[in-house]
Design a protein around this motif. Sequence first.
Motif, PDB file in Angstrom:
ATOM      1  N   LEU A  24      30.308  38.378   8.243  1.00  0.00           N
ATOM      2  CA  LEU A  24      31.446  38.931   9.137  1.00  0.00           C
ATOM      3  C   LEU A  24      31.975  40.232   8.426  1.00  0.00           C
ATOM      4  CD1 LEU A  24      33.365  35.868   9.777  1.00  0.00           C
ATOM      5  CD2 LEU A  24      32.287  37.103  11.383  1.00  0.00           C
ATOM      6  N   GLN A  25      31.378  41.129   8.027  1.00  0.00           N
ATOM      7  CA  GLN A  25      31.421  42.475   7.702  1.00  0.00           C
ATOM      8  C   GLN A  25      30.287  43.318   7.382  1.00  0.00           C
ATOM      9  OE1 GLN A  25      31.955  39.701   3.880  1.00  0.00           O
ATOM     10  NE2 GLN A  25      32.421  41.740   3.125  1.00  0.00           N
TER      11      GLN A  25
ATOM     12  N   ARG B 183      18.247  38.790   9.457  1.00  0.00           N
ATOM     13  CA  ARG B 183      19.566  39.465   9.625  1.00  0.00           C
ATOM     14  C   ARG B 183      19.581  39.651  11.175  1.00  0.00           C
ATOM     15  NH1 ARG B 183      20.744  45.903   7.855  1.00  0.00           N
ATOM     16  NH2 ARG B 183      22.791  46.099   8.829  1.00  0.00           N
ATOM     17  N   THR B 184      21.065  39.130  11.504  1.00  0.00           N
ATOM     18  CA  THR B 184      21.356  38.837  12.872  1.00  0.00           C
ATOM     19  C   THR B 184      21.911  40.147  13.468  1.00  0.00           C
ATOM     20  OG1 THR B 184      23.112  37.701  14.269  1.00  0.00           O
ATOM     21  CG2 THR B 184      23.846  38.553  12.097  1.00  0.00           C
ATOM     22  N   ALA B 185      21.722  40.573  14.868  1.00  0.00           N
ATOM     23  CA  ALA B 185      21.969  41.578  15.654  1.00  0.00           C
ATOM     24  C   ALA B 185      23.255  41.418  16.038  1.00  0.00           C
ATOM     25  CB  ALA B 185      20.908  42.037  16.437  1.00  0.00           C
ATOM     26  N   ARG B 186      24.111  40.209  16.062  1.00  0.00           N
ATOM     27  CA  ARG B 186      25.410  40.182  16.439  1.00  0.00           C
ATOM     28  C   ARG B 186      26.517  40.910  15.851  1.00  0.00           C
ATOM     29  NH1 ARG B 186      26.935  34.074  15.245  1.00  0.00           N
ATOM     30  NH2 ARG B 186      25.511  34.319  13.770  1.00  0.00           N
ATOM     31  N   PRO B 187      27.347  41.566  16.748  1.00  0.00           N
ATOM     32  CA  PRO B 187      28.324  42.483  16.335  1.00  0.00           C
ATOM     33  C   PRO B 187      29.390  41.848  15.330  1.00  0.00           C
ATOM     34  CG  PRO B 187      28.773  41.807  18.572  1.00  0.00           C
ATOM     35  CD  PRO B 187      27.246  41.168  18.156  1.00  0.00           C
ATOM     36  N   VAL B 188      29.784  42.613  14.538  1.00  0.00           N
ATOM     37  CA  VAL B 188      30.972  42.128  13.662  1.00  0.00           C
ATOM     38  C   VAL B 188      32.338  42.381  14.434  1.00  0.00           C
ATOM     39  CG1 VAL B 188      32.047  42.335  11.445  1.00  0.00           C
ATOM     40  CG2 VAL B 188      29.457  42.612  11.725  1.00  0.00           C
ATOM     41  N   PRO B 189      33.186  41.365  14.448  1.00  0.00           N
ATOM     42  CA  PRO B 189      34.683  41.569  15.237  1.00  0.00           C
ATOM     43  C   PRO B 189      35.431  42.752  14.387  1.00  0.00           C
ATOM     44  CG  PRO B 189      34.031  39.171  14.924  1.00  0.00           C
ATOM     45  CD  PRO B 189      33.014  39.871  14.007  1.00  0.00           C
ATOM     46  N   VAL B 190      36.042  43.303  15.104  1.00  0.00           N
ATOM     47  CA  VAL B 190      37.058  44.245  14.491  1.00  0.00           C
ATOM     48  C   VAL B 190      37.874  43.646  13.923  1.00  0.00           C
ATOM     49  CG1 VAL B 190      38.676  46.204  14.932  1.00  0.00           C
ATOM     50  CG2 VAL B 190      36.600  46.209  15.925  1.00  0.00           C
ATOM     51  N   MET B 191      38.390  43.840  12.495  1.00  0.00           N
ATOM     52  CA  MET B 191      39.143  42.765  11.686  1.00  0.00           C
ATOM     53  C   MET B 191      39.980  43.871  10.723  1.00  0.00           C
ATOM     54  SD  MET B 191      36.908  39.380  10.824  1.00  0.00           S
ATOM     55  CE  MET B 191      35.591  40.292  10.655  1.00  0.00           C
TER      56      MET B 191
ATOM     57  N   SER C  22      42.483  42.886   8.730  1.00  0.00           N
ATOM     58  CA  SER C  22      43.295  42.214   7.648  1.00  0.00           C
ATOM     59  C   SER C  22      42.357  40.902   7.057  1.00  0.00           C
ATOM     60  CB  SER C  22      44.597  41.635   8.157  1.00  0.00           C
ATOM     61  OG  SER C  22      44.336  40.684   8.816  1.00  0.00           O
ATOM     62  N   VAL C  23      42.634  40.615   5.828  1.00  0.00           N
ATOM     63  CA  VAL C  23      42.186  39.466   5.205  1.00  0.00           C
ATOM     64  C   VAL C  23      42.401  38.141   6.109  1.00  0.00           C
ATOM     65  CG1 VAL C  23      42.099  38.025   3.151  1.00  0.00           C
ATOM     66  CG2 VAL C  23      42.187  40.430   2.896  1.00  0.00           C
ATOM     67  N   GLU C  24      43.736  38.145   6.527  1.00  0.00           N
ATOM     68  CA  GLU C  24      43.982  36.868   7.433  1.00  0.00           C
ATOM     69  C   GLU C  24      43.120  36.716   8.587  1.00  0.00           C
ATOM     70  OE1 GLU C  24      47.964  38.663   5.427  1.00  0.00           O
ATOM     71  OE2 GLU C  24      45.899  39.273   6.228  1.00  0.00           O
ATOM     72  N   GLU C  25      42.905  38.062   9.211  1.00  0.00           N
ATOM     73  CA  GLU C  25      41.928  37.836  10.288  1.00  0.00           C
ATOM     74  C   GLU C  25      40.490  37.319  10.183  1.00  0.00           C
ATOM     75  OE1 GLU C  25      42.377  40.963  13.641  1.00  0.00           O
ATOM     76  OE2 GLU C  25      43.438  42.173  11.969  1.00  0.00           O
ATOM     77  N   LYS C  26      39.998  38.076   8.946  1.00  0.00           N
ATOM     78  CA  LYS C  26      38.549  37.659   8.520  1.00  0.00           C
ATOM     79  C   LYS C  26      38.677  35.916   8.222  1.00  0.00           C
ATOM     80  CE  LYS C  26      36.493  40.500   6.039  1.00  0.00           C
ATOM     81  NZ  LYS C  26      36.171  41.601   4.883  1.00  0.00           N
TER      82      LYS C  26
ATOM     83  N   GLY D  64      34.461  29.091  12.095  1.00  0.00           N
ATOM     84  CA  GLY D  64      32.912  28.887  12.061  1.00  0.00           C
ATOM     85  C   GLY D  64      32.226  30.140  12.718  1.00  0.00           C
ATOM     86  N   ARG D  65      32.734  31.358  12.885  1.00  0.00           N
ATOM     87  CA  ARG D  65      32.153  32.463  13.442  1.00  0.00           C
ATOM     88  C   ARG D  65      30.936  33.049  12.406  1.00  0.00           C
ATOM     89  NH1 ARG D  65      37.600  33.378  16.031  1.00  0.00           N
ATOM     90  NH2 ARG D  65      37.451  32.099  18.122  1.00  0.00           N
ATOM     91  N   GLY D  66      31.363  32.686  11.093  1.00  0.00           N
ATOM     92  CA  GLY D  66      30.463  33.323  10.080  1.00  0.00           C
ATOM     93  C   GLY D  66      30.930  33.076   8.747  1.00  0.00           C
ATOM     94  N   VAL D  67      30.429  33.924   7.849  1.00  0.00           N
ATOM     95  CA  VAL D  67      30.822  33.764   6.411  1.00  0.00           C
ATOM     96  C   VAL D  67      31.308  35.312   5.985  1.00  0.00           C
ATOM     97  CG1 VAL D  67      29.153  31.869   5.987  1.00  0.00           C
ATOM     98  CG2 VAL D  67      28.574  34.214   5.533  1.00  0.00           C
ATOM     99  N   ALA D  68      32.098  35.322   4.994  1.00  0.00           N
ATOM    100  CA  ALA D  68      32.667  36.528   4.314  1.00  0.00           C
ATOM    101  C   ALA D  68      32.275  36.545   2.650  1.00  0.00           C
ATOM    102  CB  ALA D  68      33.992  36.692   4.726  1.00  0.00           C
TER     103      ALA D  68
END
Length: 293
Positions: free
Chosen positions: A190-191, A209-217, A219-223, A230-234
């Motif tokens: 997720l980055q 390596r996934t081609a899924r887009p990374v959500p716009v985040m 802040s740390v809270e959003e991440k 469960g949308r990914g790891v950071a």
Amino acid sequence: MDLDLRKLRYFVAVAEELHFGRAADRLHIAQPVLSRQIRALEDELGAQLFVRTKRSTEPTPAGRQLLDDARPLLAAADATRRRVTRAARGAKTFTIGFMPGLTVTDAVQAFRASHPGIEVELLRTTWDDQIDVLHDGRADVSIVRLPIDQAGLTVRPLFEEPRVAMLPAAHRLAGKPALDITDLADEHLLQDPDAVPEWRDIAVELRTRTARPVPVMRSVEEKLEHVAAGRGVAIIPLSVAAFYRRPDVVAIPVDNLGPNTVCLAWVATRRSRLLHEFAALATTADWTQRRTR
């Protein structure tokens, strides 16, 4: 011919929105006015800046070059305006930017003690703006986390700290005492992968390596909300994980993951005595106050 900063701002809005209507709304001006200003800028530069059709607006090679040059130029103009306004008011302030998870108390208190007549202000930054606040004049110095674009900046290392993997509490790896970076190769990061080159290189090597887009985040809270869902790891610094501890995510050490480097940065062309005095204090400050447990 001098560049008109107002026209440059109009140009940047169009180049970022890729739509004259949206850019006009953003600038709070009428679309015909915006179109005339862009045409006037093209006439002044002797170059076409956009290819405009009924369906799209795209910058030309000249437009892409101008966008690269216009952003730092406008940031420098904003910084100059802020500093001149501050000087005209006679305000004696010193603003320090800092990233999440960092405790700047020791350096700030030492600076305040040696400069009792200076008002010290603190500005919390993010991955997106930690150097922008320097270029546009919002901060005099900024305590940043690498990697950053160091062009035009003076950067001094302060310390390094471990990074950890943030996983949902119910994740299959959540119970492990430590991980290898290969354990995360097939996970959705997720980055920006370039911020975690160890993961990027392994994922490319193993073709996972996934081609899924990374959500716009922003802040740390959003991440961490995305991790918990469960949308990914950071991958984040240990002090950040400690500061934002929560029951639905876990922080796990990664054995072959390089540390995060924390640095002090400021605009290289500035010659303020206060900058160098704060830098001297920051490089000798007690950074053990940062939360790492």
